[in-house]
Design a protein around this motif. Structure first.
Motif, PDB file in Angstrom:
ATOM      1  N   PRO A 169      -7.464   1.536  -0.822  1.00 16.35           N
ATOM      2  CA  PRO A 169      -8.005   1.263   0.517  1.00 16.35           C
ATOM      3  C   PRO A 169      -7.132   0.263   1.279  1.00 16.35           C
ATOM      4  O   PRO A 169      -6.621  -0.684   0.675  1.00 16.35           O
ATOM      5  CB  PRO A 169      -9.391   0.678   0.228  1.00 16.35           C
ATOM      6  CG  PRO A 169      -9.392   0.292  -1.200  1.00 16.35           C
ATOM      7  CD  PRO A 169      -8.311   1.031  -1.907  1.00 16.35           C
ATOM      8  N   ILE A 170      -6.986   0.467   2.569  1.00 13.51           N
ATOM      9  CA  ILE A 170      -6.051  -0.328   3.367  1.00 13.51           C
ATOM     10  C   ILE A 170      -6.345  -1.826   3.325  1.00 13.51           C
ATOM     11  O   ILE A 170      -5.415  -2.632   3.243  1.00 13.51           O
ATOM     12  CB  ILE A 170      -5.956   0.194   4.834  1.00 13.51           C
ATOM     13  CG1 ILE A 170      -4.928  -0.616   5.635  1.00 13.51           C
ATOM     14  CG2 ILE A 170      -7.291   0.229   5.526  1.00 13.51           C
ATOM     15  CD1 ILE A 170      -3.532  -0.606   5.128  1.00 13.51           C
ATOM     16  N   GLU A 171      -7.619  -2.222   3.334  1.00 16.79           N
ATOM     17  CA  GLU A 171      -7.934  -3.656   3.376  1.00 16.79           C
ATOM     18  C   GLU A 171      -7.375  -4.359   2.130  1.00 16.79           C
ATOM     19  O   GLU A 171      -6.693  -5.383   2.234  1.00 16.79           O
ATOM     20  CB  GLU A 171      -9.453  -3.892   3.441  1.00 16.79           C
ATOM     21  CG  GLU A 171     -10.152  -3.308   4.670  1.00 16.79           C
ATOM     22  CD  GLU A 171     -10.362  -1.792   4.577  1.00 16.79           C
ATOM     23  OE1 GLU A 171     -10.259  -1.229   3.457  1.00 16.79           O
ATOM     24  OE2 GLU A 171     -10.605  -1.165   5.630  1.00 16.79           O
ATOM     25  N   ASP A 172      -7.655  -3.810   0.946  1.00 17.27           N
ATOM     26  CA  ASP A 172      -7.184  -4.421  -0.302  1.00 17.27           C
ATOM     27  C   ASP A 172      -5.666  -4.345  -0.390  1.00 17.27           C
ATOM     28  O   ASP A 172      -5.000  -5.291  -0.817  1.00 17.27           O
ATOM     29  CB  ASP A 172      -7.779  -3.683  -1.526  1.00 17.27           C
ATOM     30  CG  ASP A 172      -9.290  -3.792  -1.548  1.00 17.27           C
ATOM     31  OD1 ASP A 172      -9.833  -4.590  -0.760  1.00 17.27           O
ATOM     32  OD2 ASP A 172      -9.928  -3.068  -2.334  1.00 17.27           O
ATOM     33  N   PHE A 173      -5.145  -3.206   0.037  1.00 14.54           N
ATOM     34  CA  PHE A 173      -3.690  -3.026  -0.062  1.00 14.54           C
ATOM     35  C   PHE A 173      -2.962  -4.022   0.833  1.00 14.54           C
ATOM     36  O   PHE A 173      -1.953  -4.617   0.447  1.00 14.54           O
ATOM     37  CB  PHE A 173      -3.330  -1.583   0.311  1.00 14.54           C
ATOM     38  CG  PHE A 173      -1.849  -1.328   0.243  1.00 14.54           C
ATOM     39  CD1 PHE A 173      -1.177  -1.388  -0.965  1.00 14.54           C
ATOM     40  CD2 PHE A 173      -1.131  -1.048   1.392  1.00 14.54           C
ATOM     41  CE1 PHE A 173       0.195  -1.176  -1.027  1.00 14.54           C
ATOM     42  CE2 PHE A 173       0.240  -0.832   1.340  1.00 14.54           C
ATOM     43  CZ  PHE A 173       0.906  -0.902   0.124  1.00 14.54           C
ATOM     44  N   SER A 174      -3.504  -4.215   2.013  1.00 11.94           N
ATOM     45  CA  SER A 174      -2.878  -5.116   2.962  1.00 11.94           C
ATOM     46  C   SER A 174      -2.857  -6.547   2.418  1.00 11.94           C
ATOM     47  O   SER A 174      -1.850  -7.253   2.540  1.00 11.94           O
ATOM     48  CB  SER A 174      -3.653  -5.038   4.273  1.00 11.94           C
ATOM     49  OG  SER A 174      -2.800  -5.328   5.317  1.00 11.94           O
ATOM     50  N   LYS A 175      -3.949  -6.954   1.788  1.00 14.41           N
ATOM     51  CA  LYS A 175      -3.997  -8.299   1.175  1.00 14.41           C
ATOM     52  C   LYS A 175      -2.926  -8.428   0.093  1.00 14.41           C
ATOM     53  O   LYS A 175      -2.241  -9.431  -0.018  1.00 14.41           O
ATOM     54  CB  LYS A 175      -5.381  -8.526   0.529  1.00 14.41           C
ATOM     55  CG  LYS A 175      -6.393  -9.082   1.501  1.00 14.41           C
ATOM     56  CD  LYS A 175      -7.689  -9.420   0.752  1.00 14.41           C
ATOM     57  CE  LYS A 175      -8.878  -9.084   1.657  1.00 14.41           C
ATOM     58  NZ  LYS A 175     -10.082  -8.725   0.940  1.00 14.41           N
ATOM     59  N   PHE A 176      -2.816  -7.394  -0.717  1.00 18.49           N
ATOM     60  CA  PHE A 176      -1.827  -7.364  -1.800  1.00 18.49           C
ATOM     61  C   PHE A 176      -0.414  -7.531  -1.210  1.00 18.49           C
ATOM     62  O   PHE A 176       0.402  -8.299  -1.732  1.00 18.49           O
ATOM     63  CB  PHE A 176      -1.976  -6.012  -2.519  1.00 18.49           C
ATOM     64  CG  PHE A 176      -1.152  -5.840  -3.765  1.00 18.49           C
ATOM     65  CD1 PHE A 176      -1.263  -6.729  -4.832  1.00 18.49           C
ATOM     66  CD2 PHE A 176      -0.286  -4.759  -3.905  1.00 18.49           C
ATOM     67  CE1 PHE A 176      -0.515  -6.551  -5.996  1.00 18.49           C
ATOM     68  CE2 PHE A 176       0.465  -4.574  -5.054  1.00 18.49           C
ATOM     69  CZ  PHE A 176       0.341  -5.474  -6.103  1.00 18.49           C
ATOM     70  N   CYS A 177      -0.160  -6.836  -0.120  1.00 18.33           N
ATOM     71  CA  CYS A 177       1.159  -6.926   0.537  1.00 18.33           C
ATOM     72  C   CYS A 177       1.385  -8.345   1.054  1.00 18.33           C
ATOM     73  O   CYS A 177       2.475  -8.903   0.903  1.00 18.33           O
ATOM     74  CB  CYS A 177       1.253  -5.941   1.699  1.00 18.33           C
ATOM     75  SG  CYS A 177       1.194  -4.230   1.180  1.00 18.33           S
ATOM     76  N   ASP A 178       0.343  -8.936   1.661  1.00 15.67           N
ATOM     77  CA  ASP A 178       0.470 -10.296   2.206  1.00 15.67           C
ATOM     78  C   ASP A 178       0.807 -11.306   1.105  1.00 15.67           C
ATOM     79  O   ASP A 178       1.543 -12.258   1.324  1.00 15.67           O
ATOM     80  CB  ASP A 178      -0.834 -10.736   2.893  1.00 15.67           C
ATOM     81  CG  ASP A 178      -1.089  -9.947   4.175  1.00 15.67           C
ATOM     82  OD1 ASP A 178      -0.137  -9.311   4.672  1.00 15.67           O
ATOM     83  OD2 ASP A 178      -2.248  -9.951   4.641  1.00 15.67           O
ATOM     84  N   GLN A 179       0.253 -11.045  -0.078  1.00 19.00           N
ATOM     85  CA  GLN A 179       0.499 -11.979  -1.199  1.00 19.00           C
ATOM     86  C   GLN A 179       1.915 -11.866  -1.762  1.00 19.00           C
ATOM     87  O   GLN A 179       2.364 -12.709  -2.520  1.00 19.00           O
ATOM     88  CB  GLN A 179      -0.491 -11.696  -2.336  1.00 19.00           C
ATOM     89  CG  GLN A 179      -1.883 -12.209  -2.067  1.00 19.00           C
ATOM     90  CD  GLN A 179      -2.932 -11.503  -2.934  1.00 19.00           C
ATOM     91  OE1 GLN A 179      -2.600 -10.718  -3.826  1.00 19.00           O
ATOM     92  NE2 GLN A 179      -4.192 -11.763  -2.654  1.00 19.00           N
ATOM     93  N   HIS A 180       2.602 -10.783  -1.431  1.00 17.15           N
ATOM     94  CA  HIS A 180       3.947 -10.550  -2.000  1.00 17.15           C
ATOM     95  C   HIS A 180       4.924 -10.165  -0.893  1.00 17.15           C
ATOM     96  O   HIS A 180       5.580  -9.125  -0.954  1.00 17.15           O
ATOM     97  CB  HIS A 180       3.870  -9.443  -3.063  1.00 17.15           C
ATOM     98  CG  HIS A 180       2.897  -9.744  -4.146  1.00 17.15           C
ATOM     99  ND1 HIS A 180       3.172 -10.633  -5.167  1.00 17.15           N
ATOM    100  CD2 HIS A 180       1.621  -9.329  -4.348  1.00 17.15           C
ATOM    101  CE1 HIS A 180       2.118 -10.734  -5.948  1.00 17.15           C
ATOM    102  NE2 HIS A 180       1.164  -9.959  -5.480  1.00 17.15           N
ATOM    103  N   SER A 181       4.992 -11.028   0.098  1.00 11.47           N
ATOM    104  CA  SER A 181       5.768 -10.671   1.296  1.00 11.47           C
ATOM    105  C   SER A 181       7.284 -10.684   1.056  1.00 11.47           C
ATOM    106  O   SER A 181       8.048 -10.274   1.910  1.00 11.47           O
ATOM    107  CB  SER A 181       5.407 -11.606   2.444  1.00 11.47           C
ATOM    108  OG  SER A 181       5.577 -12.928   2.006  1.00 11.47           O
ATOM    109  N   ASP A 182       7.697 -11.128  -0.149  1.00  7.20           N
ATOM    110  CA  ASP A 182       9.135 -11.106  -0.464  1.00  7.20           C
ATOM    111  C   ASP A 182       9.587  -9.724  -0.952  1.00  7.20           C
ATOM    112  O   ASP A 182      10.772  -9.520  -1.219  1.00  7.20           O
ATOM    113  CB  ASP A 182       9.446 -12.159  -1.543  1.00  7.20           C
ATOM    114  CG  ASP A 182       8.604 -11.965  -2.810  1.00  7.20           C
ATOM    115  OD1 ASP A 182       7.428 -11.524  -2.698  1.00  7.20           O
ATOM    116  OD2 ASP A 182       9.116 -12.220  -3.904  1.00  7.20           O
TER     117      ASP A 182
END
Ligand code: 13P
Ligand code: SF4
Length: 322
Positions: free
Chosen positions: A100-113
């Motif tokens: 789901p986009i909400e969880d995925f987006s958070k995951f991406c934010d946590q690993h922005s490198d």
């Protein structure tokens, strides 16, 4: 009597396709009669990568996608000016559902490198959040390229395909933990036993399968790569670990070769032979005719999402054309 109905529905579909300047694009996993119809009417039967490319390049006003939702969405993202219809809007994919986009987006934010690489089996929103979209036929090539450029990767959603790509490329990959409910059910123990019974057979495995199954393969690849293996290799018997809808095309390209389904039974199995995607199976001739007649099941995607997702899919199309 049944046969007359079948011929007549196909004739009705053909004339509706023509009247609406519509083209039918089908995946190898849908029923053989839909695949045949796509081929006979100037459409396409292929893997998810070529389905995307074909829709973009054809000059039809309407693209009808016989497959699952993400395939319809990809077609719409690449051809926003065209009408894109699917046969059943409930035909989805466990990989798409698992991300789901909400969880995925958070995951991406946590690993922005990390560069965000997502499999095509995802929603339009997830594609829009990604730097790259890949398919099973292109994942190795894209990740190898990014790895050589020194990038670390965030991969979603298929953990099995991600792990396979990681092993093959040695890239630094952080994996989302999704899985395909069809490929995950192939059983390595039972496959080993089947191999022992057919020592001359070539084992074909789609990389959405678990590692222990991939380890037993002679060929690992996309649906197109597996079909080509049946056509081009000299073995006469093939054990096939992917959705059994693919047998239609495999029989067509090599009618005299023997094809055996890889086992989904064995230790821990919950079915005898469930190697068929329930969502792909929702595509039928009847629904195709209804879709055409009523112009229903249209795919619509927000403009901003379309633009962002287009960017990450187009990169893939350009990259794989080289
Ligand atoms: P391909 O890209 O190999 O056609 O695979 C799509 C798919 O959904 C496999 O389960
Ligand atoms: Fe998704 Fe698996 Fe079905 Fe392919 S076979 S559409 S990956 S659930």
């Amino acid at each position: 009597m049944k046969k007359i109905n079948k011929v007549s529905i196909q004739a009705q579909i053909k004339s509706a396709l023509q009247a609406q300047n519509a083209v039918l694009v089908a995946h190898y996993y849908v029923s053989g009669n839909l695949q045949d119809l796509a081929q006979e009417t100037g459409g396409l039967v292929s893997d998810s990568l070529e389905m995307a490319r074909f829709g973009q390049n054809c000059d039809a006003d309407t693209i009808i996608v016989a497959g699952v939702k993400f395939m319809g969405e990809t077609a719409k993202i690449l051809s926003p000016e065209k009408t894109v219809l699917v046969l059943d809007k409930n035909a989805t994919c466990s990989l798409d559902e698992d991300c789901p986009i909400e969880d995925f987006s958070k995951f991406c934010d946590q690993h922005s490198d990390r560069k965000i690489v997502v499999y095509a089996n995802t929603s339009a929103e997830v594609k829009a959040r990604a730097d790259w979209v890949v398919t099973s036929g292109s994942a190795l090539k894209v990740v190898k390229h990014l790895h050589e450029q020194g990038h670390k990767i965030l991969w979603a959603p298929d953990k099995h395909l991600g792990r396979y790509v990681q092993n093959e490329t040695d890239a630094d990959m952080l994996l989302w933990q999704g899985a395909c409910v069809v490929h995950e059910r192939f059983k390595a123990d039972a496959l080993s036993a089947l191999k022992a019974k057919h020592p001359q057979a070539c084992v074909l495995v789609h990389p959405e399968s678990p590692q222990a199954v991939v380890n037993l393969a002679d060929v690992v690849g996309s649906t197109t790569a597996l079909i080509n293996a049946v056509k081009d290799r000299e073995e006469q018997t093939f054990i096939v670990a992917t959705d059994n809808g693919i047998f239609h095309k495999m029989h067509a390209v090599a009618p005299h070769k023997k094809l055996i389904e890889a086992p989904t039974a064995g230790v821990g199995a919950d079915c005898e032979s469930c190697a068929h995607c329930e969502w792909m199976a929702m595509n039928t001739l009847e629904k195709l005719l209804e879709t055409l007649n009523n112009q229903q099941n249209e795919i619509k995607i927000d403009k901003n999402i379309t633009q962002q997702a287009q960017h990450s899919i187009q990169k893939l199309l350009d990259f794989t054309e080289k």
